[in-house]
Design an enzyme around this catalytic site. Structure first.
Site, PDB file in Angstrom:
ATOM      1  N   HIS A 102      40.612  49.117  42.966  1.00  0.00           N
ATOM      2  CA  HIS A 102      41.187  47.991  42.613  1.00  0.00           C
ATOM      3  C   HIS A 102      39.979  47.151  41.594  1.00  0.00           C
ATOM      4  O   HIS A 102      39.270  46.518  41.818  1.00  0.00           O
ATOM      5  CB  HIS A 102      41.360  46.965  43.506  1.00  0.00           C
ATOM      6  CG  HIS A 102      42.196  45.787  43.200  1.00  0.00           C
ATOM      7  ND1 HIS A 102      42.852  45.236  44.492  1.00  0.00           N
ATOM      8  CD2 HIS A 102      42.339  44.929  42.130  1.00  0.00           C
ATOM      9  CE1 HIS A 102      43.573  43.893  43.804  1.00  0.00           C
ATOM     10  NE2 HIS A 102      43.192  44.172  42.429  1.00  0.00           N
ATOM     11  N   ASN A 116      47.040  44.854  34.223  1.00  0.00           N
ATOM     12  CA  ASN A 116      47.474  43.619  33.854  1.00  0.00           C
ATOM     13  C   ASN A 116      46.482  43.161  32.464  1.00  0.00           C
ATOM     14  O   ASN A 116      45.745  42.331  32.376  1.00  0.00           O
ATOM     15  CB  ASN A 116      47.255  42.263  34.904  1.00  0.00           C
ATOM     16  CG  ASN A 116      46.158  42.345  35.454  1.00  0.00           C
ATOM     17  OD1 ASN A 116      45.160  43.326  35.533  1.00  0.00           O
ATOM     18  ND2 ASN A 116      45.752  41.175  35.879  1.00  0.00           N
ATOM     19  N   ASP A 119      38.441  44.378  43.681  1.00  0.00           N
ATOM     20  CA  ASP A 119      39.113  43.397  43.080  1.00  0.00           C
ATOM     21  C   ASP A 119      37.989  42.798  41.958  1.00  0.00           C
ATOM     22  O   ASP A 119      38.332  41.556  41.656  1.00  0.00           O
ATOM     23  CB  ASP A 119      39.843  42.011  43.721  1.00  0.00           C
ATOM     24  CG  ASP A 119      40.818  41.393  42.960  1.00  0.00           C
ATOM     25  OD1 ASP A 119      41.114  41.811  41.920  1.00  0.00           O
ATOM     26  OD2 ASP A 119      41.092  40.453  43.472  1.00  0.00           O
TER      27      ASP A 119
END
Length: 431
Positions: free
Chosen positions: A66, A100, A311
């Site tokens: 991630h 994204n 993340d």
């Protein structure tokens, strides 16, 4: 020729080794031999690179499921080159990029923009994911099959959830058909209601709108249930609540292909650690309560929460100098994750074998890469680390373009000294 790593304490769960071993890496970048200390000296020639790992741990390279490398479209925040170099400094040899970007990774044409950058600039294995829906608008499925053929390893709507349950179901069916995991960002957009940090006393004290646990819990519940119905493999990203741990536990007890990750910031900090309006503490999901953090740690200890991911979300200094109310969500994490894991978890919650499972082997199994191990014949992705060295985190020393971290000035232990990817040194700590 080749490389010999000598005298290190090797921990390789799949290879069933935990002790002092030497590793010889051949010119093809694979583990050729693993032997007792000193037994592989016969392989050394004048061209052999010899690395002395005395007193250090030798581990399979870390795998982060991630990360946000921002390319294409956000290169002022991060690029494939800077992101992969930051990953190497953190001990990572494989990462999965979230889709994204600008444009989002929803077609083969868009995906090729990132694949070209990866081919040109990546210093480690960078594996892309694709969006679930076109434009991440939640209405029409992306070209998932085309992107799978082009190289994506997962689909995700990361940054938001697929709110339409029927579209979600179709995406999960497609993921199951194509045998790729669905990386799930669990956030009910209708419940966020302008929230910027955890709903609790600290939000009231700072005058900030709160994000309740139910924002995450409601989607985690729903998506696990739909994934069970269609037979899809679902992986819950950046879990932050005690109930999400419970949902994953229940799913695993039923034998469902459900997995989950926890980020270091979520097992290290609580919302009470936010002492002022500092956007370096703003991430999504937000820092939660002590009860949530304790549940996440216990979940990592038991293996319910089977993976640690970062993340990694770089932003510019100007963006993060704004108020928590107006700044973007996200912090960087690739260069601090190992140290935070060692500092916060090693000994009380994880032993070295469990750390290797959470950071290397289990994510490798989800991706079906055959990595995450240093047994003979495996690709030589490895980390040499000192788990005793103490130092203070200094964001100015980050390789990442992003310096946005709440951990600046924090004293930690555990430093990556070397990272080898495909048998080649891609990072060496310079004292």
């Amino acid at each position: 020729m080749g490389t010999l790593v000598k005298n290190g304490h090797l921990v390789d769960v799949e290879g069933e080794r935990d002790g002092l071993f030497d590793i010889f890496i051949n010119d093809e970048g694979r583990v050729d031999k693993v032997g007792e200390r000193g037994s592989l000296d016969c392989y050394v020639t004048e061209d052999t690179v010899v690395i002395d790992a005395s007193g250090k741990y030798v581990l399979p390279g870390f795998i982060d499921l991630h990360v946000h490398f921002r390319e294409p479209g956000g290169e002022y925040k991060e690029t494939v080159k800077t992101g992969s170099m930051a990953a190497a400094r953190g001990g990572y040899t494989t990462v999965v990029t979230m889709p994204n970007t600008k444009p989002v990774m929803d077609t083969v044409e868009h995906l090729n923009l990132q694949l070209e950058a990866i081919k040109k600039d990546a210093v480690i294995n960078v594996l892309p994911s694709g969006t679930v829906t076109m434009g991440q608008e939640g209405k029409v499925l992306s070209d998932i099959e085309g992107m799978k053929k082009a190289g994506i390893v997962a689909i995700s709507e990361d940054g938001k959830s697929v709110m339409d349950a029927e579209i979600l179901r179709k995406g999960l069916i497609e993921a199951a058909r194509l045998d790729i995991p669905f990386f799930d960002h669990c956030e009910d957009a209708d419940l966020v209601n302008g929230g910027v940090m955890n709903a609790g006393n600290k939000a009231l004290e700072l005058g900030m709108a709160g994000i309740t646990n139910e924002v995450e819990d409601s989607i985690a519940r729903r998506d696990i249930a739909i994934a069970e119905e269609v037979g899809a493999t679902i992986h819950l990203c950046h879990c932050s609540t005690r109930d999400t741990v419970k949902f994953v536990k229940e799913a695993k007890e039923k034998g469902l292909p459900v997995s989950a990750e926890v980020c270091p910031h979520h097992f290290t900090l609580t919302d009470e650690d936010i002492v002022e309006d500092d956007a370096n503490f703003k991430m999504n999901p937000p820092l939660r309560s002590r009860a949530d953090v304790d549940a996440l740690k216990e979940g990592l200890k038991s293996g319910i929460m089977g993976m640690i991911s970062t993340d990694h979300a770089p932003h510019s200094k100007e963006e993060k100098e704004k108020s928590i109310k107006n700044a973007p969500f996200g912090i960087v994490g690739l260069e601090t994750a190992f140290a935070l894991t060692v500092t916060e978890l090693l000994g009380k919650y994880l032993d070295m074998k469990s750390l290797v499972e959470r950071m290397s082997l289990t994510p490798a199994k989800l991706l079906k890469t055959g990595r995450g191990t240093l047994k003979e014949g495996a690709v030589a992705d490895l980390v040499i680390a000192d788990i005793e060295e103490e130092y203070v985190i200094d964001p100015d020393k980050f390789v990442s373009k992003g310096k946005n971290t709440p951990f600046g000035g924090k004293k930690v232990r555990g430093k990556v000294l070397y990272t080898l990817c495909n048998g080649k040194v891609v990072f060496k700590e310079e004292n």
